[in-house]
Design an enzyme around this catalytic site. Structure first.
Site, mmCIF file in Angstrom:
data_model
loop_
_atom_site.group_PDB
_atom_site.id
_atom_site.type_symbol
_atom_site.label_atom_id
_atom_site.label_comp_id
_atom_site.label_asym_id
_atom_site.label_seq_id
_atom_site.Cartn_x
_atom_site.Cartn_y
_atom_site.Cartn_z
ATOM 1 N N ARG A 81 7.847 6.225 -3.973
ATOM 2 C CA ARG A 81 8.335 6.790 -2.712
ATOM 3 C C ARG A 81 7.583 6.127 -1.583
ATOM 4 O O ARG A 81 6.482 5.622 -1.773
ATOM 5 C CB ARG A 81 8.138 8.302 -2.678
ATOM 6 C CG ARG A 81 6.733 8.794 -2.439
ATOM 7 C CD ARG A 81 6.627 10.299 -2.563
ATOM 8 N NE ARG A 81 6.588 10.682 -3.965
ATOM 9 C CZ ARG A 81 5.470 10.743 -4.680
ATOM 10 N NH1 ARG A 81 4.310 10.450 -4.140
ATOM 11 N NH2 ARG A 81 5.491 11.090 -5.946
ATOM 12 N N ASP A 120 -3.714 -1.648 -1.860
ATOM 13 C CA ASP A 120 -4.838 -2.024 -0.979
ATOM 14 C C ASP A 120 -6.196 -1.562 -1.515
ATOM 15 O O ASP A 120 -7.218 -2.215 -1.299
ATOM 16 C CB ASP A 120 -4.624 -1.530 0.465
ATOM 17 C CG ASP A 120 -4.275 -0.061 0.567
ATOM 18 O OD1 ASP A 120 -4.140 0.607 -0.467
ATOM 19 O OD2 ASP A 120 -4.130 0.435 1.708
ATOM 20 N N SER A 127 0.808 -1.226 0.000
ATOM 21 C CA SER A 127 0.000 0.000 0.000
ATOM 22 C C SER A 127 0.835 1.267 0.000
ATOM 23 O O SER A 127 0.721 2.118 0.905
ATOM 24 C CB SER A 127 -0.938 -0.014 1.194
ATOM 25 O OG SER A 127 -1.571 -1.254 1.254
#
Ligand code: GLC
Length: 480
Positions: free
Chosen positions: A164, A202, A149
């Site tokens: 990132r 997710d 996620s």
């Protein structure tokens, strides 16, 4: 000159935190524009716009999928391993184990420190629950869907490089690397008979598992599942976009998919990064201060105003500012004397806010206890009344902003056009699940948004439990 009082300061703050109809309109329109810009960008790596990441998942399930799959889920600070048995009738059986990621791994020097830990957890789970599958024969390897996620630049169903970190991780070494490969390498090193075949955000898991669970039970179904969204530690959402509109997709891949009869693909918007340039998002001094101390300054600006990781910190920043103005906690002569916890960033959990939000006890006694317990902060009644108003302003701003991407996507995809058309949005995450009134505040904002009250009535926001486990299993299914 008007006198600065706690009450006048709170009134100013509540006003500053109010999102009105015209702001909702501007933000929704800008979100639609940002979707279009994001679908066109060829590289996500350094872009500050909406990432709009193709996921290579081309359909949502209908509830008839079946099989046993493994799922691993790295979300907030927990790592879950599950085994999911899809029964093909919208139901499933799930076994899982959960571990808290050790603090020192959040900013480990190398990726392998983290990923070898994850592989070890998968190994323990397989040994415990699938001892019969501990074969070295590659064909018998269990297939695993990896719910990851964080923003990745996905180039295939089972391939994606980290853009990132968010939500507290700081391992620089992982940025730019393929997280599926990193996990597979460590699994192989530890001789775990598992093949990672799918990588799913997710939100994608949430959309897939929601569609699966509502799919084959027409009686319970109130419309098509059109958006999967998370409102928890972070916030994000995904939806189905026509392949032709995803201009950034490699034309060869787009052609191949279309030749196979595919028409749509789920796109992970990474809406946490909506309006990173702060063209239209509200920006208070508290938001600015939080951004500065966050692990990703300048990024995920929408998330910093909406998600559970930041709601408590916004309140803490506000309280510290009010104290510096001399209108609250006046028994403490200066900042240094304030209780240590009130001076500690990210110490205040959004769960505390959720108690204060609905406290109706005499003299706000529960708020008093909550603040004592969480921050070691004694309060008087007037302060608690002020704090409750501030909490409600923070959560309402968060929920009203949360409605923006939902309205924008429903408008862009024309999801509500058609006779008696209704839609379902599958949601997961601690804030939408547990924060009192959050979902109804989203609904108020949807009605106030360009969707209007008629549109709002056709939208069903439903909690979709276990999205990241069941959804990852379903994404494996879509690889077969
Ligand atoms: C953060 C991540 C995103 C995830 C969301 C919810 O915004 O960047 O990938 O979906 O949190 O967990």
């Amino acid at each position: 000159m008007t006198q600065v009082t706690l009450q006048s300061e709170v009134e100013k703050l509540v006003k500053e935190f109010t999102i009105d109809e015209s702001t909702l309109k501007v933000l929704t329109e800008y979100f639609i524009e940002s979707i279009e810009a994001g679908l066109g960008h060829s590289s996500d790596e350094h872009s500050k716009s909406l990432p709009m990441i193709p996921t290579f998942v081309t359909k949502v399930p209908n509830g008839r999928e079946h099989g046993t799959y493994l799922a691993a889920d790295l979300g907030g600070t927990n790592f879950r391993v599950c085994s999911v048995d899809l029964r093909g009738d919208s139901t499933f059986q799930l076994e899982q184990s959960k571990a808290k990621i050790p603090e020192d791994l959040l900013d480990a020097e190398t990726s392998s420190e983290l990923f070898s830990y994850l592989a070890k957890k998968v190994k323990q789970f397989v040994e415990r629950h699938h001892a019969d599958r501990l074969s070295t024969d590659e064909d018998k390897h269990l297939k695993l869907g990896f719910t990851f996620s964080y923003p990745v630049n996905q180039t295939a169903l089972g391939k994606g490089t980290l853009i990132r970190w968010t939500k507290g991780f700081k391992i620089q070494d992982t940025v730019g690397k393929d997280v599926v490969e990193l996990l597979q390498i460590e699994l192989d090193k530890q001789q775990v008979p598992v093949k990672v075949v799918a990588l799913a955000n997710d939100t994608v898991g949430t959309l897939l598992s929601h569609a699966y669970a509502s799919g084959a039970s027409p009686s319970g179904k109130q419309g098509d599942s059109v958006i999967g969204a998370i409102f928890g530690t972070g916030t994000n959402g995904c939806y189905l976009e026509p392949i032709d509109e995803i201009k950034k997709l490699d034309p060869k891949i787009a052609e191949e998919l279309k030749n196979k009869g595919e028409t749509h693909m789920v796109v992970n918007t990474e809406w946490g990064s909506f309006d990173n340039d702060l063209k239209h998002l509200p920006n208070s001094i508290y938001d600015e201060r939080i951004d500065k101390i966050s692990s990703n300054p300048g990024y995920h600006m929408f998330e910093k105003r909406v998600s559970g990781m930041f709601m408590g910190e916004i309140l803490r920043q506000v309280l510290v500012e009010l104290h510096s103005k001399g209108v609250i906690f006046t028994q403490y002569p200066n900042y240094e004397r304030l209780p240590h916890r009130l001076r500690t960033a990210f110490e205040l959990d959004s769960e505390v806010l959720s108690h204060i939000e609905i406290d109706d006890s005499t003299n706000l006694k529960e708020t008093e206890l909550s603040l004592l317990q969480s921050l070691r902060l004694p309060t008087i009644k007037e302060e608690r009344i002020a704090i409750q108003s501030i909490v409600r302003a923070i959560s309402r701003r968060s929920a009203y902003l949360a409605a923006v991407p939902l309205a924008a996507i429903l408008i862009r995809t024309k999801a509500l056009e058609g006779y008696h058309k209704e839609v379902e949005i599958g949601v997961d995450g601690s804030v939408v699940e547990y924060y009192p009134g959050f979902r109804s505040m989203i609904r108020h904002a949807l009605a106030l948004s360009p969707l209007g009250p008629d549109g709002e009535r056709k939208v069903h926001i439903q909690i979709s439990k276990d999205g990241s486990g069941v959804g990852a299993a379903l994404s494996v299914q879509s690889s077969t």
